[in-house]
Scaffold this motif. Structure first.
Motif, PDB file in Angstrom:
ATOM      1  N   LEU A   1      57.094 -42.755 -22.933  1.00 60.05           N
ATOM      2  CA  LEU A   1      56.988 -42.803 -21.672  1.00 60.05           C
ATOM      3  C   LEU A   1      57.302 -41.655 -21.278  1.00 60.05           C
ATOM      4  N   TRP A   2      56.382 -40.648 -20.628  1.00 59.00           N
ATOM      5  CA  TRP A   2      56.590 -39.128 -20.516  1.00 59.00           C
ATOM      6  C   TRP A   2      56.590 -39.176 -18.604  1.00 59.00           C
ATOM      7  N   LEU A   3      57.428 -38.616 -18.103  1.00 57.12           N
ATOM      8  CA  LEU A   3      57.447 -38.599 -16.794  1.00 57.12           C
ATOM      9  C   LEU A   3      57.469 -36.989 -16.266  1.00 57.12           C
ATOM     10  N   ARG A   4      56.899 -36.729 -15.219  1.00 58.32           N
ATOM     11  CA  ARG A   4      56.723 -35.308 -14.677  1.00 58.32           C
ATOM     12  C   ARG A   4      58.226 -34.872 -14.452  1.00 58.32           C
ATOM     13  N   GLU A   5      59.366 -35.815 -13.961  1.00 60.78           N
ATOM     14  CA  GLU A   5      60.712 -35.272 -13.435  1.00 60.78           C
ATOM     15  C   GLU A   5      61.368 -36.648 -13.455  1.00 60.78           C
ATOM     16  N   TYR A   6      62.580 -36.731 -13.823  1.00 58.08           N
ATOM     17  CA  TYR A   6      63.609 -37.747 -13.595  1.00 58.08           C
ATOM     18  C   TYR A   6      64.294 -37.584 -12.143  1.00 58.08           C
ATOM     19  N   SER A   7      64.283 -38.733 -11.316  1.00 62.26           N
ATOM     20  CA  SER A   7      64.604 -39.000 -10.202  1.00 62.26           C
ATOM     21  C   SER A   7      64.852 -40.506  -9.847  1.00 62.26           C
TER      22      SER A   7
ATOM     23  N   GLY B   1      57.003 -58.055 -20.048  1.00 63.24           N
ATOM     24  CA  GLY B   1      57.656 -59.416 -19.975  1.00 63.24           C
ATOM     25  C   GLY B   1      59.235 -59.437 -20.620  1.00 63.24           C
ATOM     26  N   ASP B   2      59.459 -60.466 -21.382  1.00 67.00           N
ATOM     27  CA  ASP B   2      60.619 -60.324 -22.248  1.00 67.00           C
ATOM     28  C   ASP B   2      60.387 -59.783 -23.531  1.00 67.00           C
ATOM     29  N   ALA B   3      59.404 -59.228 -23.784  1.00 65.04           N
ATOM     30  CA  ALA B   3      59.116 -58.801 -25.331  1.00 65.04           C
ATOM     31  C   ALA B   3      58.569 -57.397 -25.328  1.00 65.04           C
ATOM     32  N   PRO B   4      59.525 -56.514 -24.711  1.00 73.27           N
ATOM     33  CA  PRO B   4      59.009 -55.125 -24.617  1.00 73.27           C
ATOM     34  C   PRO B   4      59.147 -54.207 -25.930  1.00 73.27           C
ATOM     35  N   PRO B   5      58.368 -53.419 -25.963  1.00 77.94           N
ATOM     36  CA  PRO B   5      58.413 -52.642 -27.208  1.00 77.94           C
ATOM     37  C   PRO B   5      59.803 -51.666 -27.092  1.00 77.94           C
ATOM     38  N   ALA B   6      60.081 -51.076 -28.257  1.00 74.66           N
ATOM     39  CA  ALA B   6      61.044 -49.969 -28.275  1.00 74.66           C
ATOM     40  C   ALA B   6      60.367 -48.864 -27.355  1.00 74.66           C
ATOM     41  N   ARG B   7      61.220 -48.272 -26.532  1.00 74.13           N
ATOM     42  CA  ARG B   7      60.766 -47.295 -25.778  1.00 74.13           C
ATOM     43  C   ARG B   7      61.550 -46.204 -25.530  1.00 74.13           C
ATOM     44  N   MET B   8      61.136 -44.854 -25.538  1.00 75.15           N
ATOM     45  CA  MET B   8      61.707 -43.405 -25.339  1.00 75.15           C
ATOM     46  C   MET B   8      61.119 -42.870 -24.193  1.00 75.15           C
ATOM     47  N   THR B   9      62.091 -42.436 -23.198  1.00 74.87           N
ATOM     48  CA  THR B   9      61.443 -41.661 -22.113  1.00 74.87           C
ATOM     49  C   THR B   9      62.028 -40.382 -22.008  1.00 74.87           C
ATOM     50  N   ALA B  10      60.895 -39.315 -21.623  1.00 76.62           N
ATOM     51  CA  ALA B  10      60.991 -37.901 -21.527  1.00 76.62           C
ATOM     52  C   ALA B  10      60.440 -37.442 -20.470  1.00 76.62           C
ATOM     53  N   THR B  11      61.020 -36.336 -19.934  1.00 78.63           N
ATOM     54  CA  THR B  11      60.181 -35.575 -18.873  1.00 78.63           C
ATOM     55  C   THR B  11      59.511 -34.230 -19.351  1.00 78.63           C
ATOM     56  N   THR B  12      58.479 -33.992 -18.767  1.00 77.31           N
ATOM     57  CA  THR B  12      57.569 -32.843 -19.279  1.00 77.31           C
ATOM     58  C   THR B  12      56.679 -32.332 -18.196  1.00 77.31           C
ATOM     59  N   ASP B  13      56.112 -31.039 -18.122  1.00 84.15           N
ATOM     60  CA  ASP B  13      55.019 -30.717 -17.010  1.00 84.15           C
ATOM     61  C   ASP B  13      53.901 -31.366 -17.793  1.00 84.15           C
ATOM     62  N   PHE B  14      52.800 -31.527 -16.916  1.00 84.61           N
ATOM     63  CA  PHE B  14      51.668 -31.956 -17.480  1.00 84.61           C
ATOM     64  C   PHE B  14      50.595 -31.034 -16.787  1.00 84.61           C
ATOM     65  N   PHE B  15      49.404 -30.722 -17.576  1.00 86.18           N
ATOM     66  CA  PHE B  15      48.295 -29.936 -16.943  1.00 86.18           C
ATOM     67  C   PHE B  15      47.864 -30.214 -15.625  1.00 86.18           C
ATOM     68  N   ASP B  16      47.689 -31.403 -15.402  1.00 85.70           N
ATOM     69  CA  ASP B  16      47.213 -31.865 -14.186  1.00 85.70           C
ATOM     70  C   ASP B  16      48.441 -32.175 -13.293  1.00 85.70           C
TER      71      ASP B  16
ATOM     72  N   HIS C   1      47.627 -41.502 -22.434  1.00 88.94           N
ATOM     73  CA  HIS C   1      47.255 -42.342 -21.501  1.00 88.94           C
ATOM     74  C   HIS C   1      47.647 -42.125 -20.104  1.00 88.94           C
ATOM     75  N   ALA C   2      47.031 -42.074 -19.195  1.00 90.46           N
ATOM     76  CA  ALA C   2      47.406 -41.772 -17.776  1.00 90.46           C
ATOM     77  C   ALA C   2      46.461 -42.454 -16.941  1.00 90.46           C
ATOM     78  N   GLY C   3      46.703 -42.234 -15.319  1.00 85.08           N
ATOM     79  CA  GLY C   3      45.901 -42.625 -14.485  1.00 85.08           C
ATOM     80  C   GLY C   3      46.480 -42.962 -13.259  1.00 85.08           C
ATOM     81  N   GLY C   4      45.618 -43.062 -12.133  1.00 84.60           N
ATOM     82  CA  GLY C   4      46.364 -43.463 -10.874  1.00 84.60           C
ATOM     83  C   GLY C   4      46.623 -42.183 -10.066  1.00 84.60           C
ATOM     84  N   PHE C   5      46.074 -41.113 -10.582  1.00 79.89           N
ATOM     85  CA  PHE C   5      46.605 -39.637  -9.924  1.00 79.89           C
ATOM     86  C   PHE C   5      45.962 -39.549  -8.391  1.00 79.89           C
ATOM     87  N   GLU C   6      45.346 -40.514  -7.495  1.00 83.68           N
ATOM     88  CA  GLU C   6      45.164 -40.735  -6.290  1.00 83.68           C
ATOM     89  C   GLU C   6      46.509 -40.730  -5.363  1.00 83.68           C
ATOM     90  N   ARG C   7      47.450 -41.260  -6.157  1.00 85.01           N
ATOM     91  CA  ARG C   7      48.598 -41.527  -5.348  1.00 85.01           C
ATOM     92  C   ARG C   7      49.967 -40.767  -6.140  1.00 85.01           C
TER      93      ARG C   7
END
Length: 119
Positions: free
Chosen positions: A68-74, A89-104, A29-35
């Motif tokens: 959560l996959w991010l292109r870079e960490y900054s 809100g105050d009921a977040p899921p467990a989350r792992m964040t990593a960086t990677t390159d994307f095809f787009d 799942h991704a989106g908002g590539f116009e910005r």
């Protein structure tokens, strides 16, 4: 029983969600590539995730884990984390964040998730 919803990205080799028993496995799942803006793309990405959850009969309250996959960490990427507070809100899921390159090259943010909806 295992059921699959068709791809939401036009790739027939990647289901948008697979239900196995009481679990939903959501991918790509991704989106908002116009910005080129982490907060904007995270909101669009979570909106797309929400649409898939609704199609599977679930909502954000059912999400138990997100990668959560991010292109870079900054310094800019903190904005992506802040959006999670807006959505979960105050009921977040467990989350792992990593960086990677994307095809787009316009893609900055992507998520995979697991939701539990019961049997």
């Amino acid at each position: 029983m295992i059921t699959r919803l068709p791809s939401h990205v036009g790739d027939p080799t990647c289901a948008s969600v697979v239900r196995a028993g009481g679990f939903l496995f959501l991918a790509h799942h991704a989106g908002g590539f116009e910005r080129r803006d982490y907060a904007h793309q995270t909101r669009a990405t979570l909106h797309a995730l929400g649409e898939t959850l609704r199609a599977a009969g679930a909502g954000f309250e059912h999400v138990v884990q997100v990668t959560l996959w991010l292109r870079e960490y900054s310094d800019e990427t903190r904005a992506a984390w802040d959006v999670f507070g807006e959505v979960f809100g105050d009921a977040p899921p467990a989350r792992m964040t990593a960086t990677t390159d994307f095809f787009d090259p316009a893609c900055l943010v992507m998520v995979d998730a697991v939701a539990y909806v019961g049997d």
